[in-house]
Motif scaffolding. Sequence first.
Motif, PDB file in Angstrom:
ATOM      1  N   GLY A 130       0.795  -1.224   0.000  1.00  0.00           N
ATOM      2  CA  GLY A 130       0.000   0.000   0.000  1.00  0.00           C
ATOM      3  C   GLY A 130       0.825   1.271   0.000  1.00  0.00           C
ATOM      4  O   GLY A 130       0.266   2.368   0.139  1.00  0.00           O
ATOM      5  N   GLN A 131       2.146   1.151  -0.158  1.00  0.00           N
ATOM      6  CA  GLN A 131       3.000   2.333  -0.184  1.00  0.00           C
ATOM      7  C   GLN A 131       2.828   3.062  -1.520  1.00  0.00           C
ATOM      8  O   GLN A 131       3.098   2.498  -2.582  1.00  0.00           O
ATOM      9  CB  GLN A 131       4.463   1.924  -0.008  1.00  0.00           C
ATOM     10  CG  GLN A 131       5.451   3.077   0.029  1.00  0.00           C
ATOM     11  CD  GLN A 131       5.282   3.960   1.254  1.00  0.00           C
ATOM     12  OE1 GLN A 131       4.905   3.470   2.320  1.00  0.00           O
ATOM     13  NE2 GLN A 131       5.532   5.240   1.105  1.00  0.00           N
ATOM     14  N   PRO A 132       2.379   4.314  -1.494  1.00  0.00           N
ATOM     15  CA  PRO A 132       2.125   5.019  -2.755  1.00  0.00           C
ATOM     16  C   PRO A 132       3.395   5.637  -3.333  1.00  0.00           C
ATOM     17  O   PRO A 132       4.365   5.906  -2.617  1.00  0.00           O
ATOM     18  CB  PRO A 132       1.136   6.111  -2.341  1.00  0.00           C
ATOM     19  CG  PRO A 132       1.499   6.406  -0.918  1.00  0.00           C
ATOM     20  CD  PRO A 132       1.962   5.100  -0.320  1.00  0.00           C
ATOM     21  N   SER A 133       3.367   5.867  -4.621  1.00  0.00           N
ATOM     22  CA  SER A 133       4.445   6.593  -5.298  1.00  0.00           C
ATOM     23  C   SER A 133       3.865   7.239  -6.549  1.00  0.00           C
ATOM     24  O   SER A 133       2.866   6.772  -7.097  1.00  0.00           O
ATOM     25  CB  SER A 133       5.596   5.653  -5.670  1.00  0.00           C
ATOM     26  OG  SER A 133       5.152   4.620  -6.530  1.00  0.00           O
ATOM     27  N   SER A 134       4.501   8.322  -6.977  1.00  0.00           N
ATOM     28  CA  SER A 134       4.036   9.053  -8.157  1.00  0.00           C
ATOM     29  C   SER A 134       5.209   9.333  -9.071  1.00  0.00           C
ATOM     30  O   SER A 134       6.339   9.487  -8.622  1.00  0.00           O
ATOM     31  CB  SER A 134       3.373  10.372  -7.759  1.00  0.00           C
ATOM     32  OG  SER A 134       2.235  10.160  -6.945  1.00  0.00           O
ATOM     33  N   ARG A 135       4.924   9.397 -10.365  1.00  0.00           N
ATOM     34  CA  ARG A 135       5.943   9.765 -11.328  1.00  0.00           C
ATOM     35  C   ARG A 135       5.271  10.440 -12.522  1.00  0.00           C
ATOM     36  O   ARG A 135       4.083  10.200 -12.796  1.00  0.00           O
ATOM     37  CB  ARG A 135       6.776   8.567 -11.799  1.00  0.00           C
ATOM     38  CG  ARG A 135       6.085   7.612 -12.745  1.00  0.00           C
ATOM     39  CD  ARG A 135       5.184   6.641 -12.051  1.00  0.00           C
ATOM     40  NE  ARG A 135       5.964   5.761 -11.181  1.00  0.00           N
ATOM     41  CZ  ARG A 135       5.421   4.986 -10.280  1.00  0.00           C
ATOM     42  NH1 ARG A 135       4.105   5.001 -10.113  1.00  0.00           N
ATOM     43  NH2 ARG A 135       6.151   4.207  -9.521  1.00  0.00           N
ATOM     44  N   GLN A 136       6.035  11.299 -13.190  1.00  0.00           N
ATOM     45  CA  GLN A 136       5.521  11.991 -14.367  1.00  0.00           C
ATOM     46  C   GLN A 136       5.843  11.163 -15.599  1.00  0.00           C
ATOM     47  O   GLN A 136       6.969  10.738 -15.794  1.00  0.00           O
ATOM     48  CB  GLN A 136       6.157  13.375 -14.479  1.00  0.00           C
ATOM     49  CG  GLN A 136       5.589  14.215 -15.617  1.00  0.00           C
ATOM     50  CD  GLN A 136       6.060  15.652 -15.557  1.00  0.00           C
ATOM     51  OE1 GLN A 136       6.090  16.261 -14.503  1.00  0.00           O
ATOM     52  NE2 GLN A 136       6.435  16.198 -16.701  1.00  0.00           N
ATOM     53  N   ILE A 137       4.827  10.926 -16.431  1.00  0.00           N
ATOM     54  CA  ILE A 137       5.027  10.140 -17.651  1.00  0.00           C
ATOM     55  C   ILE A 137       4.399  10.858 -18.838  1.00  0.00           C
ATOM     56  O   ILE A 137       3.482  11.668 -18.681  1.00  0.00           O
ATOM     57  CB  ILE A 137       4.427   8.722 -17.524  1.00  0.00           C
ATOM     58  CG1 ILE A 137       2.908   8.792 -17.328  1.00  0.00           C
ATOM     59  CG2 ILE A 137       5.071   7.931 -16.386  1.00  0.00           C
ATOM     60  CD1 ILE A 137       2.215   7.461 -17.406  1.00  0.00           C
ATOM     61  N   SER A 138       4.907  10.550 -20.020  1.00  0.00           N
ATOM     62  CA  SER A 138       4.331  11.061 -21.260  1.00  0.00           C
ATOM     63  C   SER A 138       3.378  10.012 -21.824  1.00  0.00           C
ATOM     64  O   SER A 138       3.658   8.818 -21.753  1.00  0.00           O
ATOM     65  CB  SER A 138       5.431  11.362 -22.277  1.00  0.00           C
ATOM     66  OG  SER A 138       6.312  12.350 -21.785  1.00  0.00           O
TER      67      SER A 138
END
Length: 246
Positions: A130-138
């Motif tokens: 349940g550990q969240p993470s975010s990243r920017q993608i095209s």
Amino acid sequence: MMGIVKINILVAIVMFLLSLAIFQKLIKHRPLKNIVQRHHRQLDKRYTDALSASNRWLQFYYHQREISQIIPQILYYLEANPALETIDDAIAYIDNQTASSETYQNNLNAFRNYVKQFNTILLSTADEQGQPSSRQISFVTLNDVPNIWYFGTDPEAPKVSELDLGRAAIYTLPTSEGLRITSNRLKVYRTQYSFSDVAAAYQAQVPGYMESLSKAEREREIIFAIELESARIDSRLQNKEITFIK
């Protein structure tokens, strides 16, 4: 004399239309384009606080759901349908209604125009703990289908295992007009596409992306799809949600 007057009126109309057409052409190019953009920025700066304050009143939450768009329908059905006794009954009834084909197509066309303003998103996922993470993608769209977005990634990337779990949400960075798209009602899955299948779309929709990958990286990429079941569109002047029919 009457003939001269008529000729003068006709010439004036033609000159007006010609001037209007030339102005519309020039406004899309410098320097008029810069002047218009500067004027828009000045208006945004002057009225941003007022618009943002009024925008807050466009949202109304009921049981953690934003229902501002359907409040008129709720009131109408509660008054017109005796079988609906509570707000929850009315909301459930509205949710079960199928939008007309014309309304849906209008919403779809509007969403298609919104999506064309973006080519990157913030993709949030969570791992098995349940550990969240975010990243920017095209991302790109194919065949003018606005609610399915495709993106490539290295099969060895850490996010692949999280994407396979299907827990995801997306958020677009706001445009200069404050427009943004968000959704947590979506599916994320691997596709059968190779990078060559989406290369033309990347070339057209994400300038410079193709040049950022080597030939080996392109051959190694796997293509995921984000299929939006619904999406929320927010700006300074509107808040609306579109549900996509399968």
